[in-house]
Design a protein around this motif. Structure first.
Motif, PDB file in Angstrom:
ATOM      1  N   MET A   1       0.827  -1.183   0.000  1.00 33.64           N
ATOM      2  CA  MET A   1       0.000   0.000   0.000  1.00 33.64           C
ATOM      3  C   MET A   1       0.874   1.251   0.000  1.00 33.64           C
ATOM      4  SD  MET A   1      -3.039   1.241  -0.137  1.00 33.64           S
ATOM      5  CE  MET A   1      -3.996  -0.224   0.019  1.00 33.64           C
ATOM      6  N   SER A   2       2.003   1.184   0.650  1.00 28.24           N
ATOM      7  CA  SER A   2       2.857   2.375   0.702  1.00 28.24           C
ATOM      8  C   SER A   2       3.321   2.785  -0.696  1.00 28.24           C
ATOM      9  CB  SER A   2       4.048   2.160   1.628  1.00 28.24           C
ATOM     10  OG  SER A   2       4.867   1.116   1.153  1.00 28.24           O
ATOM     11  N   LYS A   3       3.572   1.819  -1.578  1.00 25.03           N
ATOM     12  CA  LYS A   3       3.963   2.153  -2.950  1.00 25.03           C
ATOM     13  C   LYS A   3       2.824   2.839  -3.687  1.00 25.03           C
ATOM     14  CE  LYS A   3       7.451  -1.341  -3.822  1.00 25.03           C
ATOM     15  NZ  LYS A   3       7.850  -2.451  -4.707  1.00 25.03           N
ATOM     16  N   ALA A   4       1.604   2.386  -3.444  1.00 27.96           N
ATOM     17  CA  ALA A   4       0.433   2.977  -4.110  1.00 27.96           C
ATOM     18  C   ALA A   4       0.192   4.409  -3.639  1.00 27.96           C
ATOM     19  CB  ALA A   4      -0.799   2.121  -3.864  1.00 27.96           C
ATOM     20  N   LEU A   5       0.628   4.733  -2.452  1.00 27.79           N
ATOM     21  CA  LEU A   5       0.469   6.088  -1.938  1.00 27.79           C
ATOM     22  C   LEU A   5       1.537   7.031  -2.485  1.00 27.79           C
ATOM     23  CD1 LEU A   5      -0.362   5.242   1.776  1.00 27.79           C
ATOM     24  CD2 LEU A   5      -1.940   6.058   0.019  1.00 27.79           C
ATOM     25  N   GLN A   6       2.657   6.459  -2.914  1.00 28.02           N
ATOM     26  CA  GLN A   6       3.771   7.273  -3.406  1.00 28.02           C
ATOM     27  C   GLN A   6       3.723   7.498  -4.906  1.00 28.02           C
ATOM     28  OE1 GLN A   6       7.283   5.293  -2.043  1.00 28.02           O
ATOM     29  NE2 GLN A   6       6.726   5.502   0.106  1.00 28.02           N
ATOM     30  N   GLY A   7       3.078   6.596  -5.627  1.00 23.37           N
ATOM     31  CA  GLY A   7       3.009   6.717  -7.077  1.00 23.37           C
ATOM     32  C   GLY A   7       2.196   5.585  -7.658  1.00 23.37           C
ATOM     33  N   PRO A   8       1.926   5.635  -8.945  1.00 25.48           N
ATOM     34  CA  PRO A   8       1.120   4.591  -9.581  1.00 25.48           C
ATOM     35  C   PRO A   8       1.793   3.219  -9.488  1.00 25.48           C
ATOM     36  CG  PRO A   8       1.374   6.490 -11.030  1.00 25.48           C
ATOM     37  CD  PRO A   8       2.295   6.696  -9.872  1.00 25.48           C
ATOM     38  N   LEU A   9       0.982   2.212  -9.307  1.00 23.99           N
ATOM     39  CA  LEU A   9       1.477   0.845  -9.308  1.00 23.99           C
ATOM     40  C   LEU A   9       1.515   0.322 -10.739  1.00 23.99           C
ATOM     41  CD1 LEU A   9      -0.510  -0.796  -6.353  1.00 23.99           C
ATOM     42  CD2 LEU A   9       1.819   0.083  -6.317  1.00 23.99           C
ATOM     43  N   PRO A  11       0.664  -2.439 -13.505  1.00 24.08           N
ATOM     44  CA  PRO A  11      -0.550  -3.253 -13.603  1.00 24.08           C
ATOM     45  C   PRO A  11      -0.464  -4.583 -12.841  1.00 24.08           C
ATOM     46  CG  PRO A  11      -0.071  -2.274 -15.716  1.00 24.08           C
ATOM     47  CD  PRO A  11       1.099  -1.957 -14.814  1.00 24.08           C
ATOM     48  N   ALA A  12       0.671  -5.243 -12.896  1.00 26.72           N
ATOM     49  CA  ALA A  12       0.828  -6.523 -12.186  1.00 26.72           C
ATOM     50  C   ALA A  12       0.760  -6.322 -10.669  1.00 26.72           C
ATOM     51  CB  ALA A  12       2.149  -7.186 -12.577  1.00 26.72           C
ATOM     52  N   LEU A  16      -2.178  -7.805  -8.155  1.00 26.83           N
ATOM     53  CA  LEU A  16      -1.830  -8.599  -6.976  1.00 26.83           C
ATOM     54  C   LEU A  16      -2.579  -8.097  -5.742  1.00 26.83           C
ATOM     55  CD1 LEU A  16      -0.108 -10.793  -5.619  1.00 26.83           C
ATOM     56  CD2 LEU A  16       1.660  -9.060  -5.319  1.00 26.83           C
ATOM     57  N   VAL A  17      -2.608  -6.794  -5.558  1.00 28.09           N
ATOM     58  CA  VAL A  17      -3.318  -6.220  -4.407  1.00 28.09           C
ATOM     59  C   VAL A  17      -4.814  -6.504  -4.514  1.00 28.09           C
ATOM     60  CG1 VAL A  17      -3.892  -4.110  -3.159  1.00 28.09           C
ATOM     61  CG2 VAL A  17      -1.579  -4.437  -4.054  1.00 28.09           C
ATOM     62  N   LEU A  18      -5.370  -6.371  -5.701  1.00 32.46           N
ATOM     63  CA  LEU A  18      -6.796  -6.625  -5.894  1.00 32.46           C
ATOM     64  C   LEU A  18      -7.146  -8.083  -5.611  1.00 32.46           C
ATOM     65  CD1 LEU A  18      -7.438  -4.519  -9.108  1.00 32.46           C
ATOM     66  CD2 LEU A  18      -8.133  -3.967  -6.770  1.00 32.46           C
ATOM     67  N   VAL A  19      -6.298  -9.003  -6.022  1.00 29.60           N
ATOM     68  CA  VAL A  19      -6.520 -10.431  -5.756  1.00 29.60           C
ATOM     69  C   VAL A  19      -6.471 -10.693  -4.256  1.00 29.60           C
ATOM     70  CG1 VAL A  19      -5.494 -12.728  -6.029  1.00 29.60           C
ATOM     71  CG2 VAL A  19      -5.774 -11.240  -8.012  1.00 29.60           C
ATOM     72  N   GLU A  20      -5.503 -10.081  -3.582  1.00 31.42           N
ATOM     73  CA  GLU A  20      -5.382 -10.258  -2.126  1.00 31.42           C
ATOM     74  C   GLU A  20      -6.600  -9.697  -1.399  1.00 31.42           C
ATOM     75  OE1 GLU A  20      -3.054 -11.947  -0.406  1.00 31.42           O
ATOM     76  OE2 GLU A  20      -2.154 -12.532  -2.310  1.00 31.42           O
ATOM     77  N   LEU A  21      -7.088  -8.548  -1.834  1.00 28.05           N
ATOM     78  CA  LEU A  21      -8.279  -7.954  -1.211  1.00 28.05           C
ATOM     79  C   LEU A  21      -9.507  -8.842  -1.421  1.00 28.05           C
ATOM     80  CD1 LEU A  21      -7.926  -4.172  -2.082  1.00 28.05           C
ATOM     81  CD2 LEU A  21      -7.877  -5.185   0.202  1.00 28.05           C
ATOM     82  N   ALA A  22      -9.616  -9.419  -2.587  1.00 33.66           N
ATOM     83  CA  ALA A  22     -10.753 -10.300  -2.878  1.00 33.66           C
ATOM     84  C   ALA A  22     -10.678 -11.580  -2.056  1.00 33.66           C
ATOM     85  CB  ALA A  22     -10.797 -10.631  -4.363  1.00 33.66           C
ATOM     86  N   ASN A  44      -3.107   8.215  -7.393  1.00 35.41           N
ATOM     87  CA  ASN A  44      -2.096   7.309  -7.934  1.00 35.41           C
ATOM     88  C   ASN A  44      -2.656   6.007  -8.487  1.00 35.41           C
ATOM     89  OD1 ASN A  44       0.047   9.035  -7.302  1.00 35.41           O
ATOM     90  ND2 ASN A  44       0.062   8.306  -5.198  1.00 35.41           N
ATOM     91  N   THR A  45      -3.667   5.463  -7.820  1.00 39.49           N
ATOM     92  CA  THR A  45      -4.203   4.164  -8.214  1.00 39.49           C
ATOM     93  C   THR A  45      -5.711   4.162  -7.998  1.00 39.49           C
ATOM     94  OG1 THR A  45      -2.117   3.252  -7.379  1.00 39.49           O
ATOM     95  CG2 THR A  45      -3.793   1.674  -8.009  1.00 39.49           C
ATOM     96  N   PRO A  46      -6.465   4.827  -8.857  1.00 45.63           N
ATOM     97  CA  PRO A  46      -7.906   4.976  -8.646  1.00 45.63           C
ATOM     98  C   PRO A  46      -8.674   3.663  -8.569  1.00 45.63           C
ATOM     99  CG  PRO A  46      -7.221   6.028 -10.703  1.00 45.63           C
ATOM    100  CD  PRO A  46      -5.998   5.512 -10.037  1.00 45.63           C
ATOM    101  N   VAL A  47      -8.276   2.666  -9.338  1.00 43.00           N
ATOM    102  CA  VAL A  47      -8.989   1.377  -9.293  1.00 43.00           C
ATOM    103  C   VAL A  47      -8.833   0.748  -7.914  1.00 43.00           C
ATOM    104  CG1 VAL A  47      -9.058  -0.969 -10.242  1.00 43.00           C
ATOM    105  CG2 VAL A  47      -8.808   0.993 -11.770  1.00 43.00           C
ATOM    106  N   LEU A  48      -7.650   0.804  -7.373  1.00 39.79           N
ATOM    107  CA  LEU A  48      -7.404   0.260  -6.046  1.00 39.79           C
ATOM    108  C   LEU A  48      -8.162   1.065  -4.988  1.00 39.79           C
ATOM    109  CD1 LEU A  48      -5.984  -1.776  -4.271  1.00 39.79           C
ATOM    110  CD2 LEU A  48      -3.958  -0.341  -4.327  1.00 39.79           C
TER     111      LEU A  48
END
Length: 71
Positions: A1-9, A11-12, A16-22, A44-48
């Protein structure tokens, strides 16, 4: 999550984060995301951010996240 707060992730990374959340709905509460950090995640990551907000809607603290989004 810290990477997503600093800049765009990448796609892979985002997938990965979306799969883990699901796989673990309670994970959203363990991420340590604060309402003040939400704007950076949205930028940075609107879908997330969307998926995190969906899962936080059932939380008693969800109002705090939405108030920050409206400010």
């Amino acid at each position: 999550m810290s990477k997503a707060l600093q800049g765009p992730l990448l796609p892979a990374q985002q997938q990965l984060v979306l799969v883990e959340l699901a796989a673990d709905p309670a994970l959203v509460h363990q991420l340590g995301l604060t309402p003040q950090q939400l704007p950076a995640l949205v930028e940075n990551t609107p879908v997330l951010a969307y998926e995190v907000l969906l899962r936080l809607m059932a939380s008693p603290d969800s109002e705090e996240y939405f108030q920050v989004g409206l400010a």
